[in-house]
Design a protein around this motif. Structure first.
Motif, mmCIF file in Angstrom:
data_model
loop_
_atom_site.group_PDB
_atom_site.id
_atom_site.type_symbol
_atom_site.label_atom_id
_atom_site.label_comp_id
_atom_site.label_asym_id
_atom_site.label_seq_id
_atom_site.Cartn_x
_atom_site.Cartn_y
_atom_site.Cartn_z
ATOM 1 N N UNK A 204 0.713 -1.127 0.196
ATOM 2 C CA UNK A 204 -0.011 0.132 0.166
ATOM 3 C C UNK A 204 0.732 1.107 0.036
ATOM 4 N N UNK A 205 2.020 1.542 0.831
ATOM 5 C CA UNK A 205 2.875 2.515 0.999
ATOM 6 C C UNK A 205 3.482 2.435 -0.557
ATOM 7 N N UNK A 206 4.015 1.562 -1.149
ATOM 8 C CA UNK A 206 4.543 1.823 -2.456
ATOM 9 C C UNK A 206 3.386 2.227 -3.498
ATOM 10 N N UNK B 59 2.510 7.197 -6.363
ATOM 11 C CA UNK B 59 1.558 7.949 -6.671
ATOM 12 C C UNK B 59 2.025 9.612 -6.454
ATOM 13 N N UNK B 60 2.591 9.838 -5.336
ATOM 14 C CA UNK B 60 3.124 11.023 -4.791
ATOM 15 C C UNK B 60 4.178 11.399 -5.811
ATOM 16 N N UNK B 61 5.154 10.517 -5.855
ATOM 17 C CA UNK B 61 6.189 10.625 -6.960
ATOM 18 C C UNK B 61 5.798 11.213 -8.162
ATOM 19 N N UNK B 62 4.862 10.567 -8.711
ATOM 20 C CA UNK B 62 4.324 10.839 -10.165
ATOM 21 C C UNK B 62 3.774 12.115 -10.176
ATOM 22 N N UNK B 63 2.903 12.485 -9.059
ATOM 23 C CA UNK B 63 2.430 14.037 -9.047
ATOM 24 C C UNK B 63 3.439 15.003 -8.930
ATOM 25 N N UNK B 64 4.535 14.566 -8.135
ATOM 26 C CA UNK B 64 6.082 15.280 -8.354
ATOM 27 C C UNK B 64 6.522 15.624 -9.595
ATOM 28 N N UNK B 65 6.480 14.714 -10.412
ATOM 29 C CA UNK B 65 6.924 14.614 -11.656
ATOM 30 C C UNK B 65 6.301 15.253 -12.809
ATOM 31 N N UNK B 66 5.082 15.790 -12.604
ATOM 32 C CA UNK B 66 4.301 16.588 -13.420
ATOM 33 C C UNK B 66 5.045 17.964 -13.571
ATOM 34 N N UNK C 135 8.721 -7.269 5.684
ATOM 35 C CA UNK C 135 7.976 -8.159 4.868
ATOM 36 C C UNK C 135 8.577 -8.963 3.723
ATOM 37 N N UNK C 136 9.967 -8.743 3.778
ATOM 38 C CA UNK C 136 10.653 -9.238 2.518
ATOM 39 C C UNK C 136 10.108 -8.954 1.277
ATOM 40 N N UNK C 137 10.163 -7.756 0.898
ATOM 41 C CA UNK C 137 9.459 -7.234 -0.326
ATOM 42 C C UNK C 137 10.690 -6.706 -1.068
ATOM 43 N N UNK C 138 10.457 -6.139 -2.361
ATOM 44 C CA UNK C 138 11.295 -5.418 -2.955
ATOM 45 C C UNK C 138 11.700 -4.052 -2.434
ATOM 46 N N UNK C 139 13.041 -3.841 -2.425
ATOM 47 C CA UNK C 139 13.309 -2.314 -1.548
ATOM 48 C C UNK C 139 13.848 -1.446 -2.672
ATOM 49 N N UNK C 140 13.709 -1.990 -3.817
ATOM 50 C CA UNK C 140 14.653 -0.799 -4.785
ATOM 51 C C UNK C 140 13.788 0.284 -4.968
ATOM 52 N N UNK C 141 12.359 0.368 -5.129
ATOM 53 C CA UNK C 141 11.738 1.637 -5.308
ATOM 54 C C UNK C 141 12.127 2.695 -3.989
ATOM 55 N N UNK C 142 12.019 1.950 -2.774
ATOM 56 C CA UNK C 142 12.106 2.994 -1.774
ATOM 57 C C UNK C 142 13.539 3.394 -1.404
ATOM 58 N N UNK D 39 7.459 5.286 -11.182
ATOM 59 C CA UNK D 39 7.255 4.083 -12.051
ATOM 60 C C UNK D 39 7.949 2.720 -11.435
ATOM 61 N N UNK D 40 8.757 2.965 -10.842
ATOM 62 C CA UNK D 40 9.647 1.940 -10.225
ATOM 63 C C UNK D 40 8.758 1.432 -8.946
ATOM 64 N N UNK D 41 8.386 2.223 -8.042
ATOM 65 C CA UNK D 41 7.375 1.793 -6.957
ATOM 66 C C UNK D 41 6.269 1.223 -7.556
ATOM 67 N N UNK D 42 5.579 1.682 -8.794
ATOM 68 C CA UNK D 42 4.332 1.070 -9.053
ATOM 69 C C UNK D 42 4.479 -0.337 -9.593
#
Length: 102
Positions: free
Chosen positions: A6-8, A13-20, A53-60, A85-88
């Motif tokens: 959920x946080x990803x 979404x926040x990062x893509x808003x800042x990319x406008x 949670x042993x999830x992918x950390x690259x986006x963060x 994009x990476x987080x999505x």
């Protein structure tokens, strides 16, 4: 839905808003660069939960780097876009790994 996923989605979404191009830059400048600090904290929290949670950390990790370097005009735009994009992609990938039959 797991909290890290959920946080990803939210940080992506926040990062893509800042990319406008004009809107994101104006928002950051008008608020005195506070969104970059908020995003740094959000990415740090997401990173900790992803590790738990042993999830992918690259986006963060890229998000933390983006929050530090985003004050540089064109580099900031590009990094916000890539991070979003990476987080999505990471959040969608978590979904497929959890439910492989989809």
């Amino acid at each position: 839905m797991r909290i890290a996923k959920l946080l990803k989605w939210l940080t992506g979404a926040a990062e893509l808003f800042l990319a406008i191009p004009i809107l994101g830059g104006t928002f950051i400048l008008a608020t005195g660069y506070v969104p970059l600090t908020v995003m740094f904290i959000a990415h740090a929290v997401t990173l900790v939960l992803c590790l738990k949670e042993r999830s992918s950390i690259y986006g963060s990790v890229v998000g933390l780097l983006t929050s530090v370097l985003a004050w540089i005009p064109f580099l900031g735009w590009f990094m916000h876009l890539v991070t979003g994009i990476l987080l999505f992609v990471s959040a969608m990938r978590d979904e497929r790994q959890r439910y492989p039959h989809r």
